[in-house]
Design a protein around this motif. Structure first.
Motif, PDB file in Angstrom:
ATOM      1  N   VAL A  32       0.849  -1.183   0.000  1.00  0.00           N
ATOM      2  CA  VAL A  32       0.000   0.000   0.000  1.00  0.00           C
ATOM      3  C   VAL A  32       0.885   1.234   0.000  1.00  0.00           C
ATOM      4  O   VAL A  32       2.038   1.195   0.430  1.00  0.00           O
ATOM      5  CB  VAL A  32      -0.961   0.060   1.209  1.00  0.00           C
ATOM      6  CG1 VAL A  32      -1.802  -1.179   1.318  1.00  0.00           C
ATOM      7  CG2 VAL A  32      -0.227   0.330   2.500  1.00  0.00           C
ATOM      8  N   GLU A  33       0.315   2.323  -0.471  1.00  0.00           N
ATOM      9  CA  GLU A  33       1.012   3.612  -0.507  1.00  0.00           C
ATOM     10  C   GLU A  33       0.071   4.683   0.023  1.00  0.00           C
ATOM     11  O   GLU A  33      -1.094   4.740  -0.381  1.00  0.00           O
ATOM     12  CB  GLU A  33       1.415   3.932  -1.943  1.00  0.00           C
ATOM     13  CG  GLU A  33       2.141   5.254  -2.106  1.00  0.00           C
ATOM     14  CD  GLU A  33       2.532   5.519  -3.546  1.00  0.00           C
ATOM     15  OE1 GLU A  33       3.190   6.540  -3.798  1.00  0.00           O
ATOM     16  OE2 GLU A  33       2.164   4.712  -4.429  1.00  0.00           O
ATOM     17  N   PRO A  34       0.527   5.524   0.930  1.00  0.00           N
ATOM     18  CA  PRO A  34      -0.332   6.597   1.418  1.00  0.00           C
ATOM     19  C   PRO A  34      -0.737   7.523   0.284  1.00  0.00           C
ATOM     20  O   PRO A  34       0.050   7.803  -0.618  1.00  0.00           O
ATOM     21  CB  PRO A  34       0.547   7.337   2.442  1.00  0.00           C
ATOM     22  CG  PRO A  34       1.638   6.389   2.781  1.00  0.00           C
ATOM     23  CD  PRO A  34       1.859   5.555   1.569  1.00  0.00           C
ATOM     24  N   ALA A  47       8.366   6.939   2.852  1.00  0.00           N
ATOM     25  CA  ALA A  47       8.899   6.184   1.717  1.00  0.00           C
ATOM     26  C   ALA A  47      10.284   5.632   2.007  1.00  0.00           C
ATOM     27  O   ALA A  47      10.630   4.536   1.556  1.00  0.00           O
ATOM     28  CB  ALA A  47       8.933   7.071   0.474  1.00  0.00           C
ATOM     29  N   ARG A  48      11.097   6.375   2.777  1.00  0.00           N
ATOM     30  CA  ARG A  48      12.438   5.886   3.082  1.00  0.00           C
ATOM     31  C   ARG A  48      12.419   4.671   3.999  1.00  0.00           C
ATOM     32  O   ARG A  48      13.392   3.937   4.071  1.00  0.00           O
ATOM     33  CB  ARG A  48      13.266   7.003   3.721  1.00  0.00           C
ATOM     34  CG  ARG A  48      13.833   7.998   2.712  1.00  0.00           C
ATOM     35  CD  ARG A  48      14.834   8.928   3.388  1.00  0.00           C
ATOM     36  NE  ARG A  48      14.158   9.819   4.322  1.00  0.00           N
ATOM     37  CZ  ARG A  48      13.613  10.982   3.974  1.00  0.00           C
ATOM     38  NH1 ARG A  48      13.631  11.372   2.719  1.00  0.00           N
ATOM     39  NH2 ARG A  48      13.034  11.750   4.871  1.00  0.00           N
ATOM     40  N   ALA A  55      -2.794   4.854  10.505  1.00  0.00           N
ATOM     41  CA  ALA A  55      -2.871   6.282  10.850  1.00  0.00           C
ATOM     42  C   ALA A  55      -2.010   6.597  12.065  1.00  0.00           C
ATOM     43  O   ALA A  55      -1.338   7.635  12.126  1.00  0.00           O
ATOM     44  CB  ALA A  55      -4.325   6.678  11.111  1.00  0.00           C
ATOM     45  N   SER A  56      -2.019   5.700  13.030  1.00  0.00           N
ATOM     46  CA  SER A  56      -1.213   5.898  14.229  1.00  0.00           C
ATOM     47  C   SER A  56       0.272   5.924  13.896  1.00  0.00           C
ATOM     48  O   SER A  56       1.039   6.740  14.431  1.00  0.00           O
ATOM     49  CB  SER A  56      -1.509   4.792  15.245  1.00  0.00           C
ATOM     50  OG  SER A  56      -0.693   4.907  16.390  1.00  0.00           O
ATOM     51  N   TYR A  57       0.668   5.031  12.982  1.00  0.00           N
ATOM     52  CA  TYR A  57       2.074   5.016  12.568  1.00  0.00           C
ATOM     53  C   TYR A  57       2.464   6.325  11.887  1.00  0.00           C
ATOM     54  O   TYR A  57       3.498   6.922  12.183  1.00  0.00           O
ATOM     55  CB  TYR A  57       2.339   3.843  11.632  1.00  0.00           C
ATOM     56  CG  TYR A  57       3.747   3.854  11.088  1.00  0.00           C
ATOM     57  CD1 TYR A  57       4.812   3.363  11.830  1.00  0.00           C
ATOM     58  CD2 TYR A  57       4.022   4.396   9.837  1.00  0.00           C
ATOM     59  CE1 TYR A  57       6.105   3.398  11.340  1.00  0.00           C
ATOM     60  CE2 TYR A  57       5.309   4.443   9.339  1.00  0.00           C
ATOM     61  CZ  TYR A  57       6.346   3.944  10.093  1.00  0.00           C
ATOM     62  OH  TYR A  57       7.627   3.999   9.611  1.00  0.00           O
ATOM     63  N   LEU A  58       1.604   6.792  10.961  1.00  0.00           N
ATOM     64  CA  LEU A  58       1.898   8.049  10.274  1.00  0.00           C
ATOM     65  C   LEU A  58       1.971   9.216  11.257  1.00  0.00           C
ATOM     66  O   LEU A  58       2.828  10.085  11.140  1.00  0.00           O
ATOM     67  CB  LEU A  58       0.837   8.322   9.216  1.00  0.00           C
ATOM     68  CG  LEU A  58       0.866   7.458   7.952  1.00  0.00           C
ATOM     69  CD1 LEU A  58      -0.299   7.833   7.043  1.00  0.00           C
ATOM     70  CD2 LEU A  58       2.189   7.597   7.214  1.00  0.00           C
ATOM     71  N   SER A  82      17.225   6.038   6.465  1.00  0.00           N
ATOM     72  CA  SER A  82      17.065   5.438   5.152  1.00  0.00           C
ATOM     73  C   SER A  82      16.714   3.963   5.207  1.00  0.00           C
ATOM     74  O   SER A  82      16.180   3.419   4.256  1.00  0.00           O
ATOM     75  CB  SER A  82      18.353   5.598   4.340  1.00  0.00           C
ATOM     76  OG  SER A  82      19.442   5.006   5.016  1.00  0.00           O
ATOM     77  N   ALA A  83      17.008   3.282   6.298  1.00  0.00           N
ATOM     78  CA  ALA A  83      16.755   1.851   6.357  1.00  0.00           C
ATOM     79  C   ALA A  83      15.276   1.587   6.616  1.00  0.00           C
ATOM     80  O   ALA A  83      14.636   2.291   7.384  1.00  0.00           O
ATOM     81  CB  ALA A  83      17.590   1.217   7.473  1.00  0.00           C
ATOM     82  N   PRO A  84      14.699   0.539   5.985  1.00  0.00           N
ATOM     83  CA  PRO A  84      13.309   0.175   6.269  1.00  0.00           C
ATOM     84  C   PRO A  84      13.169  -0.195   7.743  1.00  0.00           C
ATOM     85  O   PRO A  84      13.938  -0.991   8.266  1.00  0.00           O
ATOM     86  CB  PRO A  84      13.059  -1.042   5.369  1.00  0.00           C
ATOM     87  CG  PRO A  84      14.105  -0.965   4.311  1.00  0.00           C
ATOM     88  CD  PRO A  84      15.303  -0.330   4.949  1.00  0.00           C
TER      89      PRO A  84
END
Length: 281
Positions: free
Chosen positions: A160-162, A176-177, A251-254, A272-274
């Motif tokens: 998924v992508e916001p 994204a990073r 949403a909480s993560y964002l 930069s790391a996932p």
């Protein structure tokens, strides 16, 4: 016709009609799309329209395919039902059920039970596609899942992508990073999760929990030896809102990422790391 209602209100609902036609030998004969919703009147219309587009593309590819869309109204007290029906237009594949479960996992499971009860297809020939009421699937979403299923996949974990139109650019870049768009990715999203009904039933289905029902099911499938494919070819766009329905969800993560960016912008920008291996729904 009596309403189909699970622990629900007495608001009238159409029953899910039985599927027509026999199974297509050697492949998927029936696709059910399950969409849990909790007061999503403002967002569900784009979701339903995108699912209908995907269903039309699948019908064009496979004219004999039976496709049903089940929207699970979990304690909705707004216009979610009406918005979903309006968005579907003349499509006859949409069904609504009312529940009072207050749980994403239990709502998904209720929708799947209703979908399975409405078809005579064998479980190994039924594909269960799951998404969310605040997400938009691509036109090839169902075609891609069916093709993967008929190539041997028992479950498909999509990305998924916001929604970039709803998110501050710096926060979108920071997200994204930390996220890897690739085949064999490590992420799990209820908004982009397909599974063969026979394997879903074998491992016990979605747990009746408020969060992480997708992660739990994916882990059970892997432990049971199911063929689980993680792909970025069916990417779904999901809401970028910072106040969501599930605690500790997307949403909480964002929101937490935005807070970190505000407090330490240099550190957040440099990361930069996932870091989010199993993303919540």
């Amino acid at each position: 016709m009596p309403a189909l209602s699970l622990e629900g209100s007495n608001r009238p609902r159409a029953e899910i009609p039985p599927a027509h036609g026999g199974p297509l030998e050697g492949g998927i004969a029936h696709v059910a799309v399950v969409v849990p919703a909790r007061n999503e009147a403002e967002r569900i219309a784009p979701a339903i329209r995108s699912i209908c587009r995907a269903a039309n593309q699948l019908r064009a590819m496979r004219p004999g395919m039976d496709i049903r869309v089940v929207v699970v109204l979990d304690a909705c007290d707004d216009g979610t039902a009406e918005a979903a029906v309006d968005a579907a237009g003349p499509a006859e594949c949409l069904s609504l059920i009312d529940v009072r479960l207050h749980s994403a996992g239990a709502s998904r499971a209720a929708g799947i039970r209703a979908a399975l009860a409405a078809t005579t297809a064998a479980p190994e020939q039924i594909w269960l596609a799951n998404t969310d009421a605040d997400s938009v699937v691509p036109p090839h979403w169902l075609c891609g899942q069916v093709e993967l299923a008929e190539s041997g996949a028992d479950a498909v974990l999509g990305t998924v992508e916001p929604d970039p139109s709803e998110l501050d650019r710096s926060l979108l870049n920071a997200w994204a990073r930390r996220h890897r768009f690739a085949e064999d990715h490590p992420h799990v999203f209820g908004a982009n999760f397909g599974v063969r009904a026979s394997h879903y039933l074998r491992v016990g289905g979605f747990e009746p929990v408020r969060i992480h029902e997708d992660r739990i099911l994916a882990e059970r499938l892997r432990r049971a030896g199911s063929a689980v494919v993680a792909t970025d070819t069916l990417r779904v766009i999901t809401s970028s809102r910072l106040q969501g329905r599930a605690p500790h969800g997307f949403a909480s993560y964002l929101r937490g990422l935005g807070d970190a960016l505000a407090m330490h912008p240099d550190a957040a920008e440099a990361a930069s790391a996932p870091r989010w291996i199993f993303e919540p729904d």
